[in-house]
Scaffold this motif. Sequence first.
Motif, short mmCIF file in Angstrom:
data_model
loop_
_atom_site.label_atom_id
_atom_site.label_comp_id
_atom_site.label_asym_id
_atom_site.label_seq_id
_atom_site.Cartn_x
_atom_site.Cartn_y
_atom_site.Cartn_z
N SER A 106 0.85 -1.20 0.00
CA SER A 106 0.00 0.00 0.00
C SER A 106 0.88 1.24 0.00
N CYS A 153 0.93 5.15 0.94
CA CYS A 153 0.21 6.17 1.71
C CYS A 153 0.83 7.53 1.45
N LYS A 199 0.24 5.79 -10.28
CA LYS A 199 -0.83 4.94 -10.81
C LYS A 199 -0.46 4.40 -12.19
N GLU A 225 -2.50 -0.55 -3.78
CA GLU A 225 -3.44 0.44 -3.25
C GLU A 225 -2.72 1.79 -3.12
N ALA A 263 -3.40 5.47 -1.40
CA ALA A 263 -4.34 6.18 -0.51
C ALA A 263 -3.77 7.51 -0.08
N LYS A 267 -8.80 12.51 -5.60
CA LYS A 267 -9.92 11.63 -5.96
C LYS A 267 -10.09 11.59 -7.48
N ASP A 272 -7.57 6.51 -3.47
CA ASP A 272 -8.53 6.40 -2.37
C ASP A 272 -8.24 7.56 -1.43
N THR A 273 -9.27 8.28 -1.04
CA THR A 273 -9.00 9.46 -0.20
C THR A 273 -9.70 9.32 1.15
N TYR A 274 -9.00 9.68 2.20
CA TYR A 274 -9.55 9.58 3.56
C TYR A 274 -9.20 10.84 4.34
N GLN A 296 -6.22 1.70 8.19
CA GLN A 296 -7.07 1.85 7.00
C GLN A 296 -6.58 1.03 5.80
#
Lengths: 389, 323
Positions: B36, B38, B56, B68, B70, B85, B90-92, B117
Amino acid sequence: MKNIKSLKEFLPDLEENLKKYRELLLANLVMIGETPAPTFDEERRIKFILNRFDEAGLTDSTIDDSGNGVGVLASKEDKEEKRAILVNAHADTIFSAKTDHTMQISSDSITGPGVADNSLGLAALVTLPYILEDLNIELKNNLILLAGAKSLGRGNLEGITSFLENNPYEIHNAICLEGIQLGRLSYSSIGMFRGEITCRVPEGYDWSRFGDASAILTLNEVINKINDMRLPRRPRTSIVMGTIVGGTSFNTIARDATLGFEVRSESQEVVEKAAETIQDIVMEVSSKTGDQIELDIFARRTPGGIPYAHPLTSCARSVMESLDIEPRLAPSISELSALIDKNIPALTLGITVGERAFKTNETIQIEPIYKGLAQIIGTIIAVDGGYCE
Amino acid sequence: MSNLQPWIKKNTYHHSEFWDLKKLIEIKEKKGLTISLCLPTLNEEKTIGKEIIIFKSELVERYPLIDEIAVIDSGSEDNTLEVAKNFGADTYLASNILPDLEPKRGKGENLWKAIYQLKGDIIVYVDADISNIHPRFVYGLVAPLIYRDKVKYVKAFYDRPLSFSGNVRASGGGRVTEILVRPLFSLFFPELTAIIQPLSGEYAVRRKVLEEIAFPIGYGVETSHLIDVYHKYGMEAFAQTDLDKRVHENKPTIDLGKMSFGILQTFIKRAKALGVIDGADHTTILRQFQAKKDQYEQNLIEIIEEERPPMIEIDEYRKKFKK
């Protein structure tokens, strides 16, 4: 696709489909755009492009003797096929390697030096093989992808000219890619010569003659005389005084001053006459002032091209029409001229909408790119299908 | 303390050693690892879009190294989340992760909540303010974890520094590294001075390690990680990768003061807990770095801070001034 009609029906869907390649295209754009490539120093950028061609599995991908990046998407039907369509984008920029080449991306636009001229053209060039393969678009002709070196300014189209002289293919049609503006449709070249006039105060000049000598003043006189030249309205003719450099500081008489200029005309005769007149002006001012004045003409183009009704132009207009692109007809003095010199029917197409061209904050819009790409792919399919003959 | 040169030689990489992404992915898949990425953010709309596009395109679509991507945001007031986005991350919002806990605001909070997450066996953290972003910022860090099972924590270092005569270059950590952290480590944790850029914001770590260490939420997070991982697993848990140049906005000195203050608090807390402040016989060797061609070497400088007593204790002084 059997004919131009079925191609036209396919294009709006293609435009929509191309959205899935956004990250691929923009990543290529950023990585190309952030690799400086001033004319004569494009090697690093060309190497990156070659790397992309290799990864896409293109045959014969190579850096040729002139420093061009060349990739060939071979004909799927006939391995012995020599007929080829050329897609070209110039690899050099007007920005020096010292310029900050950082690209900035917002949700709808990208900003950075050379993003439109011609990082986007190059990004489209290197992404094209992935897209064609992913969409199962197979071509009968070889598709040659050329990232041309030494194109701008003093480069004088050296890369593409050399490629056209030396390649082993039978290129029967060509498309030149430019980042902006979407709708651009150039199919002819105008006559042009480009040069520099440099004034120098001689070494042995008597500096006690306070205030009456300066290379800038001499150049100013040359400029005034060029400005007074009578140019015909028809055929359309213009003189662009593009750059001026001179002197060293506020309180020092300028020893050197240089003007960069370009004469453009629809008529070769007018271009040649203008060159003679400028030569006369230089000699006249030089003898009057005693300063050394040098005229250096380093690029020339002759007018030519295909007619408006040529099947290639006609095909491109049909493709544009089916994508709701309004064609903007304009002559060109870029790579198109080299193709015209070789009697290869060719077009220059723009890919998206942009602004502040040639500035460090040059900006292009992302959304229209899909339309621009669909137009390029559509034109390639039309040429390959023989609808433009 | 033992010579650190063998450790440096064995555990220091250059990103170009990992150019073969196909091979890297093959081994990643063989080992069944997931990764992942981050990106902790706070008002990074200028740079976040480019980072996501590059990662990406290159490391998800062309070479599926990352599983992933994020963005974990501290509450940006600009369009950071919208841009992220839009380009498919993925946005948090950090405050929405583990919402029952009292919210705290800081980069460390985002990094910590990412463990909850995100799903990967390896989490790679990359700051969102890098303007010369390149896939190497990720593959250069995860590769040692993929190739070597014993490595648990991979740190980035940058800036092939200014050239000096004789082919020797000072290896540039940031200002806070050179003025604060390297002297502190030289005194109390000399082995950690082998980490060339202890404060770099880019690192890749195995989940098993991340879930076992505490996270200061502010400036001290990188320092605390190094001390805690070192204490638990020793130097063999670390590796470091040269990622060449990193371009970002330079911070003003006044901000570096805040940063140093936060780091110092974290450091003192840990040093006290581990008993290294009171009990240690402090070394007088400062360990800096220099690079010779492509080899990094520690430069050991003895700095002995000798002291004179108060003048009043000197007989001659007292006689002269009749004291």
